[in-house]
Motif scaffolding. Structure first.
Motif, PDB file in Angstrom:
ATOM      1  N   TYR A 174      48.679  39.029  42.646  1.00 25.29           N
ATOM      2  CA  TYR A 174      50.034  39.560  42.410  1.00 25.29           C
ATOM      3  C   TYR A 174      50.296  40.379  41.175  1.00 25.29           C
ATOM      4  O   TYR A 174      49.850  40.073  40.168  1.00 25.29           O
ATOM      5  CB  TYR A 174      51.081  38.526  42.409  1.00 25.29           C
ATOM      6  N   SER A 175      50.487  41.838  41.789  1.00 23.21           N
ATOM      7  CA  SER A 175      50.716  42.639  40.355  1.00 23.21           C
ATOM      8  C   SER A 175      52.233  42.983  40.218  1.00 23.21           C
ATOM      9  O   SER A 175      52.614  43.277  39.250  1.00 23.21           O
ATOM     10  CB  SER A 175      49.619  44.036  40.565  1.00 23.21           C
ATOM     11  N   GLY A 176      52.738  42.872  41.438  1.00 21.97           N
ATOM     12  CA  GLY A 176      54.120  43.363  41.480  1.00 21.97           C
ATOM     13  C   GLY A 176      54.358  44.758  41.057  1.00 21.97           C
ATOM     14  O   GLY A 176      55.554  45.078  40.745  1.00 21.97           O
ATOM     15  N   GLY A 177      53.361  45.554  40.774  1.00 25.75           N
ATOM     16  CA  GLY A 177      53.663  46.871  40.571  1.00 25.75           C
ATOM     17  C   GLY A 177      53.862  46.906  39.023  1.00 25.75           C
ATOM     18  O   GLY A 177      54.402  48.117  38.677  1.00 25.75           O
ATOM     19  N   LEU A 178      53.444  46.036  38.235  1.00 25.22           N
ATOM     20  CA  LEU A 178      53.596  46.033  36.913  1.00 25.22           C
ATOM     21  C   LEU A 178      53.010  46.987  36.056  1.00 25.22           C
ATOM     22  O   LEU A 178      53.642  47.594  35.496  1.00 25.22           O
ATOM     23  CB  LEU A 178      53.242  44.556  36.268  1.00 25.22           C
ATOM     24  N   THR A 179      51.621  47.350  36.448  1.00 17.90           N
ATOM     25  CA  THR A 179      50.975  48.302  35.721  1.00 17.90           C
ATOM     26  C   THR A 179      51.375  49.495  36.041  1.00 17.90           C
ATOM     27  O   THR A 179      51.243  50.562  35.093  1.00 17.90           O
ATOM     28  CB  THR A 179      49.535  48.475  35.964  1.00 17.90           C
ATOM     29  N   GLY A 180      51.840  49.925  37.297  1.00 20.15           N
ATOM     30  CA  GLY A 180      52.642  51.183  37.724  1.00 20.15           C
ATOM     31  C   GLY A 180      54.043  51.294  36.799  1.00 20.15           C
ATOM     32  O   GLY A 180      54.193  52.472  36.264  1.00 20.15           O
ATOM     33  N   LYS A 181      54.767  50.424  36.577  1.00 24.49           N
ATOM     34  CA  LYS A 181      56.033  50.404  35.964  1.00 24.49           C
ATOM     35  C   LYS A 181      55.593  50.641  34.426  1.00 24.49           C
ATOM     36  O   LYS A 181      56.330  51.491  33.848  1.00 24.49           O
ATOM     37  CB  LYS A 181      56.420  49.448  36.000  1.00 24.49           C
ATOM     38  N   HIS A 231      56.185  35.024  38.394  1.00 22.77           N
ATOM     39  CA  HIS A 231      56.361  35.269  40.155  1.00 22.77           C
ATOM     40  C   HIS A 231      55.920  33.898  40.879  1.00 22.77           C
ATOM     41  O   HIS A 231      54.754  33.572  40.618  1.00 22.77           O
ATOM     42  CB  HIS A 231      55.589  36.323  40.522  1.00 22.77           C
ATOM     43  N   VAL A 232      56.874  33.350  41.707  1.00 21.61           N
ATOM     44  CA  VAL A 232      56.735  32.141  42.333  1.00 21.61           C
ATOM     45  C   VAL A 232      55.657  31.031  41.567  1.00 21.61           C
ATOM     46  O   VAL A 232      54.784  30.538  42.105  1.00 21.61           O
ATOM     47  CB  VAL A 232      55.836  32.716  43.636  1.00 21.61           C
ATOM     48  N   GLY A 233      56.305  30.877  40.225  1.00 20.92           N
ATOM     49  CA  GLY A 233      55.549  29.771  39.479  1.00 20.92           C
ATOM     50  C   GLY A 233      54.368  30.240  38.864  1.00 20.92           C
ATOM     51  O   GLY A 233      53.889  29.291  38.181  1.00 20.92           O
ATOM     52  N   ASP A 234      53.846  31.396  39.057  1.00 20.60           N
ATOM     53  CA  ASP A 234      52.645  31.800  38.287  1.00 20.60           C
ATOM     54  C   ASP A 234      53.120  32.812  37.299  1.00 20.60           C
ATOM     55  O   ASP A 234      54.147  33.519  37.321  1.00 20.60           O
ATOM     56  CB  ASP A 234      51.529  32.286  39.353  1.00 20.60           C
ATOM     57  N   THR A 235      52.261  32.895  36.122  1.00 21.83           N
ATOM     58  CA  THR A 235      52.415  33.912  35.035  1.00 21.83           C
ATOM     59  C   THR A 235      51.656  34.917  35.132  1.00 21.83           C
ATOM     60  O   THR A 235      50.472  34.466  35.278  1.00 21.83           O
ATOM     61  CB  THR A 235      52.696  33.175  33.726  1.00 21.83           C
ATOM     62  N   ILE A 270      47.505  56.774  27.869  1.00 18.77           N
ATOM     63  CA  ILE A 270      47.796  55.416  27.895  1.00 18.77           C
ATOM     64  C   ILE A 270      46.763  54.606  28.573  1.00 18.77           C
ATOM     65  O   ILE A 270      46.287  55.057  29.690  1.00 18.77           O
ATOM     66  CB  ILE A 270      49.114  55.122  28.868  1.00 18.77           C
ATOM     67  N   TYR A 271      46.462  53.534  28.022  1.00 24.22           N
ATOM     68  CA  TYR A 271      45.237  52.804  28.709  1.00 24.22           C
ATOM     69  C   TYR A 271      45.743  51.293  29.035  1.00 24.22           C
ATOM     70  O   TYR A 271      46.309  50.770  27.980  1.00 24.22           O
ATOM     71  CB  TYR A 271      43.959  52.701  27.809  1.00 24.22           C
ATOM     72  N   VAL A 272      45.842  50.997  30.147  1.00 24.68           N
ATOM     73  CA  VAL A 272      45.805  49.589  30.719  1.00 24.68           C
ATOM     74  C   VAL A 272      44.743  48.881  30.285  1.00 24.68           C
ATOM     75  O   VAL A 272      43.650  49.038  30.789  1.00 24.68           O
ATOM     76  CB  VAL A 272      46.202  49.462  32.113  1.00 24.68           C
ATOM     77  N   LEU A 273      44.647  47.814  29.101  1.00 30.48           N
ATOM     78  CA  LEU A 273      43.399  47.174  28.741  1.00 30.48           C
ATOM     79  C   LEU A 273      43.283  45.878  29.475  1.00 30.48           C
ATOM     80  O   LEU A 273      42.026  45.503  29.595  1.00 30.48           O
ATOM     81  CB  LEU A 273      43.829  46.561  27.363  1.00 30.48           C
ATOM     82  N   HIS A 274      44.109  45.194  30.169  1.00 27.90           N
ATOM     83  CA  HIS A 274      43.748  44.067  30.967  1.00 27.90           C
ATOM     84  C   HIS A 274      45.309  43.645  31.569  1.00 27.90           C
ATOM     85  O   HIS A 274      46.428  43.728  31.201  1.00 27.90           O
ATOM     86  CB  HIS A 274      43.467  43.006  29.813  1.00 27.90           C
ATOM     87  N   ALA A 275      44.874  43.069  32.749  1.00 28.50           N
ATOM     88  CA  ALA A 275      45.977  42.505  33.552  1.00 28.50           C
ATOM     89  C   ALA A 275      45.387  41.431  34.244  1.00 28.50           C
ATOM     90  O   ALA A 275      44.184  41.459  34.802  1.00 28.50           O
ATOM     91  CB  ALA A 275      46.627  43.568  34.626  1.00 28.50           C
ATOM     92  N   PHE A 276      46.167  40.201  34.143  1.00 28.43           N
ATOM     93  CA  PHE A 276      45.482  39.126  34.513  1.00 28.43           C
ATOM     94  C   PHE A 276      46.546  37.961  34.803  1.00 28.43           C
ATOM     95  O   PHE A 276      47.783  38.001  34.101  1.00 28.43           O
ATOM     96  CB  PHE A 276      44.530  38.451  33.396  1.00 28.43           C
ATOM     97  N   GLN A 277      46.183  36.936  35.432  1.00 33.50           N
ATOM     98  CA  GLN A 277      46.958  35.719  35.861  1.00 33.50           C
ATOM     99  C   GLN A 277      46.825  34.598  34.864  1.00 33.50           C
ATOM    100  O   GLN A 277      45.695  34.269  34.656  1.00 33.50           O
ATOM    101  CB  GLN A 277      46.809  35.221  37.096  1.00 33.50           C
ATOM    102  N   LYS A 278      47.666  34.173  34.145  1.00 35.29           N
ATOM    103  CA  LYS A 278      47.782  33.061  33.044  1.00 35.29           C
ATOM    104  C   LYS A 278      47.282  31.731  33.684  1.00 35.29           C
ATOM    105  O   LYS A 278      48.216  31.527  34.703  1.00 35.29           O
ATOM    106  CB  LYS A 278      48.817  33.266  31.966  1.00 35.29           C
ATOM    107  N   LYS A 279      46.133  31.139  33.614  1.00 37.47           N
ATOM    108  CA  LYS A 279      45.789  30.134  34.324  1.00 37.47           C
ATOM    109  C   LYS A 279      46.158  28.748  33.590  1.00 37.47           C
ATOM    110  O   LYS A 279      46.584  27.757  34.218  1.00 37.47           O
ATOM    111  CB  LYS A 279      44.219  29.992  34.220  1.00 37.47           C
ATOM    112  N   SER A 280      46.230  28.689  32.179  1.00 39.09           N
ATOM    113  CA  SER A 280      47.056  27.529  31.588  1.00 39.09           C
ATOM    114  C   SER A 280      48.302  27.112  31.838  1.00 39.09           C
ATOM    115  O   SER A 280      49.304  27.922  31.732  1.00 39.09           O
ATOM    116  CB  SER A 280      46.607  27.653  30.197  1.00 39.09           C
ATOM    117  N   LYS A 281      48.472  25.891  31.991  1.00 36.03           N
ATOM    118  CA  LYS A 281      49.865  25.374  32.463  1.00 36.03           C
ATOM    119  C   LYS A 281      50.453  24.785  31.033  1.00 36.03           C
ATOM    120  O   LYS A 281      51.594  24.459  30.966  1.00 36.03           O
ATOM    121  CB  LYS A 281      49.537  24.152  33.209  1.00 36.03           C
TER     122      LYS A 281
END
Length: 104
Positions: A3-10, A42-46, A59-70
């Motif tokens: 899920y990116s939710g269009g975040l990098t585009g925004k 988003h739906v319980g995930d970060t 502008i450089y997007v350096l990293h986009a990721f799902q945080k796994k640690s709870k």
């Protein structure tokens, strides 16, 4: 990333106009406000997106990721190291592009 939710585009749209996403904050350890992080739930995930505005014309997007640690909100060391490596690559790329532009 599922899920990116269009975040990098925004991020890029706002940064290109000189604005900043309301949730953007400087990422600690990168010397000020040149490297920004946005955290999105988003739906319980970060999810996190990290980008840099250190350069006048890019502008450089350096990293986009799902945080796994709870547990905890700290960005994992492996992700910080990846961001640092990508920032160095972005700096080199920007300088190369800038030099090519001056030759034209």
């Amino acid at each position: 990333m599922a899920y990116s939710g269009g975040l990098t585009g925004k991020i890029t749209t706002l940064a290109q106009t000189g604005a900043k996403h309301d949730d953007a904050k400087p990422l600690k350890g990168f010397g000020g406000a040149g490297v920004l992080e946005i955290v999105s739930d988003h739906v319980g995930d970060t999810y996190r997106a990290v980008y840099t505005v250190k350069f006048a014309t890019a502008i450089y997007v350096l990293h986009a990721f799902q945080k796994k640690s709870k547990t905890g909100s700290k960005t994992p060391t492996s992700d910080l190291e990846l961001i640092a490596r990508r920032l160095k690559v972005a700096q080199a790329d920007y300088m190369t592009r800038l030099a090519k532009g001056k030759k034209s």
